[in-house]
Design a protein around this motif. Structure first.
Motif, PDB file in Angstrom:
ATOM      1  N   ARG A   4     -17.913 110.074 -28.198  1.00  0.00           N
ATOM      2  CA  ARG A   4     -17.220 111.329 -27.920  1.00  0.00           C
ATOM      3  C   ARG A   4     -16.755 111.414 -26.473  1.00  0.00           C
ATOM      4  O   ARG A   4     -15.958 112.281 -26.129  1.00  0.00           O
ATOM      5  N   ARG A  29     -13.017 113.895 -37.079  1.00  0.00           N
ATOM      6  CA  ARG A  29     -13.995 114.657 -36.294  1.00  0.00           C
ATOM      7  C   ARG A  29     -13.515 114.860 -34.864  1.00  0.00           C
ATOM      8  O   ARG A  29     -13.730 115.922 -34.267  1.00  0.00           O
ATOM      9  N   SER A  30     -12.833 113.873 -34.306  1.00  0.00           N
ATOM     10  CA  SER A  30     -12.294 113.996 -32.959  1.00  0.00           C
ATOM     11  C   SER A  30     -11.249 115.105 -32.891  1.00  0.00           C
ATOM     12  O   SER A  30     -11.233 115.910 -31.951  1.00  0.00           O
ATOM     13  N   ARG A  33     -12.709 118.467 -32.876  1.00  0.00           N
ATOM     14  CA  ARG A  33     -13.290 118.804 -31.580  1.00  0.00           C
ATOM     15  C   ARG A  33     -12.218 119.130 -30.531  1.00  0.00           C
ATOM     16  O   ARG A  33     -12.535 119.353 -29.375  1.00  0.00           O
ATOM     17  N   ASN A  35      -9.335 117.177 -29.792  1.00  0.00           N
ATOM     18  CA  ASN A  35      -8.599 116.057 -29.212  1.00  0.00           C
ATOM     19  C   ASN A  35      -7.412 115.675 -30.095  1.00  0.00           C
ATOM     20  O   ASN A  35      -7.574 115.509 -31.307  1.00  0.00           O
ATOM     21  N   THR A  37      -5.562 113.064 -31.688  1.00  0.00           N
ATOM     22  CA  THR A  37      -6.146 111.765 -31.998  1.00  0.00           C
ATOM     23  C   THR A  37      -5.218 110.935 -32.865  1.00  0.00           C
ATOM     24  O   THR A  37      -4.594 111.443 -33.788  1.00  0.00           O
ATOM     25  N   ARG A 137      -7.320 110.708 -27.712  1.00  0.00           N
ATOM     26  CA  ARG A 137      -8.221 109.673 -28.200  1.00  0.00           C
ATOM     27  C   ARG A 137      -7.482 108.797 -29.196  1.00  0.00           C
ATOM     28  O   ARG A 137      -6.707 109.280 -30.017  1.00  0.00           O
ATOM     29  N   GLU A 344     -21.947 111.900 -36.414  1.00  0.00           N
ATOM     30  CA  GLU A 344     -22.167 112.559 -35.127  1.00  0.00           C
ATOM     31  C   GLU A 344     -23.594 113.102 -35.019  1.00  0.00           C
ATOM     32  O   GLU A 344     -24.241 112.989 -33.975  1.00  0.00           O
TER      33      GLU A 344
END
Length: 359
Positions: A4, A29-30, A33, A35, A37, A137, A344
């Protein structure tokens, strides 16, 4: 070594361990959060393509995944030929040189079939997207090769080839304007016999195509070499983190440790090791239990013994994350999100206290 905290994550491991699905789950998941991606992958399953909303027409391009999240999620199906074509477009000195390469029959074979081209073009595309700076990311699913280290060694092999004596020999003018070998033309009838021999053994047409390709490609060599060196630097950057995915069971431990050791010895930053598709550990069974129950119990014991063995051998150097076997492979955004959350959560449990405080 928390993924992360890294803008570039490269998912590696042998074939058939679920790298592509895990890369997609980490990417989702990124984005959740916050980002923006990009997930770059090779030939995911049809259902996973549907989940990400990409198809074969997206090869070499970028498709936005329909997702309600603080960050955007994009997916790209990597394609060696389109990446190679884009490099030719960008670095050819003029339109004539560009077309000369693209129309060459040896280039057509090279870009589609030559061993190592897929791996190198994956690293080229990764470098290109990274340089754009568009995404917070990037997650790369490495090629489905039997030896995944081929991907990491591809830039170095390109540099070695461009500096080799074999290339200097290939660049010499072997054929004249009529397509005949210069060295044999002077020998008369004997020269024609020599040409016939080469034609039967190798194929003069192929040799002519190769000579034409290397002559046409020569102006691009310096740029190609420079980019290959830059790709090497990117792969070994402290900002680049490798996530190693393994299958379950004691039989996988040796290969996993070998891969982990090679990564660290060659200067790559290795983060967590994910043991994927671990069978659940069931209570002991009686002799009268069904064979199916006995098999599932044995598989659970085998898998957990392998995870424990790997943890003992790895020690504190890398977190080992266990991902249970799911009833069905995640093939929609909801199940991918659940997988990402599970990875995670398990990562959080394995990280040192100091890392948890920084997250």
């Amino acid at each position: 070594m928390d993924p992360r905290r890294h803008p570039l994550i490269i998912v590696v491991g042998s074939g058939g361990v679920g790298k592509t699905t895990l890369a997609a789950a980490l990417g989702l998941r990124s984005a959740q959060r916050g980002n923006d991606t990009m997930v770059m992958t090779f030939d995911p399953s049809l259902r996973l393509k549907d989940a990400l909303g990409v198809g074969d027409d997206a090869r070499g391009s970028e498709s936005k995944v329909a997702l309600e999240a603080p960050g955007e999620l994009w997916a790209s199906l990597l394609d060696a030929r389109s990446t190679f074509d884009n490099i030719i477009d960008r670095y050819s000195p003029d339109e004539e040189a560009r077309q000369r390469i693209l129309d060459n029959r040896f280039y057509d074979r090279l870009s589609a079939n030559l061993a190592g081209v897929l791996e190198y073009m994956a690293s080229e595309r990764l470098f290109e997207v990274s340089e754009q700076g568009r995404y917070g990311r990037i997650i790369l699913d490495t090629p489905p090769t039997r030896q995944a280290l081929d991907f990491l060694g591809a830039p170095e092999r390109i540099v070695s080839f461009l500096e080799s004596g074999a290339l200097r020999i290939a660049l010499k003018p072997w054929f004249d304007a009529d397509g005949s070998l210069k060295v044999t033309k002077k020998l008369g009838i004997l020269g024609r016999n020599v040409e016939d021999f080469f034609d039967r053994m190798v194929g003069l047409e192929l040799l002519r195509d190769m000579a034409e390709f290397f002559q046409a490609f020569a102006p691009l060599f310096d740029g190609f070499k420079e980019r290959a060196l830059q790709v090497q630097q990117l792969l070994r950057s402290p900002q680049t983190l490798f996530v190693l995915v393994s299958g379950p069971g004691s039989g996988r431990v040796a290969d996993t440790l070998f891969f982990a050791r090679r990564l660290t010895e060659e200067g790559y930053r290795l983060g967590p090791i994910i043991v994927n598709r671990v069978h659940p550990k069931l209570p002991p069974v009686r002799d009268t239990a069904s064979r199916g129950r006995q098999l599932m119990t044995w598989l659970g014991e085998r898998d957990h013994e392998g995870v424990d063995e790997l943890r003992d051998l790895v020690g504190d150097s890398h977190p080992v994350i266990e991902v249970p076997l799911a009833e069905d492979e995640p093939t929609d955004l909801e199940s991918l999100a659940s997988l990402g959350e599970m990875v995670e959560h398990n990562l959080e449990a394995e990280l040192p206290v100091s890392s948890k405080e920084r997250s």
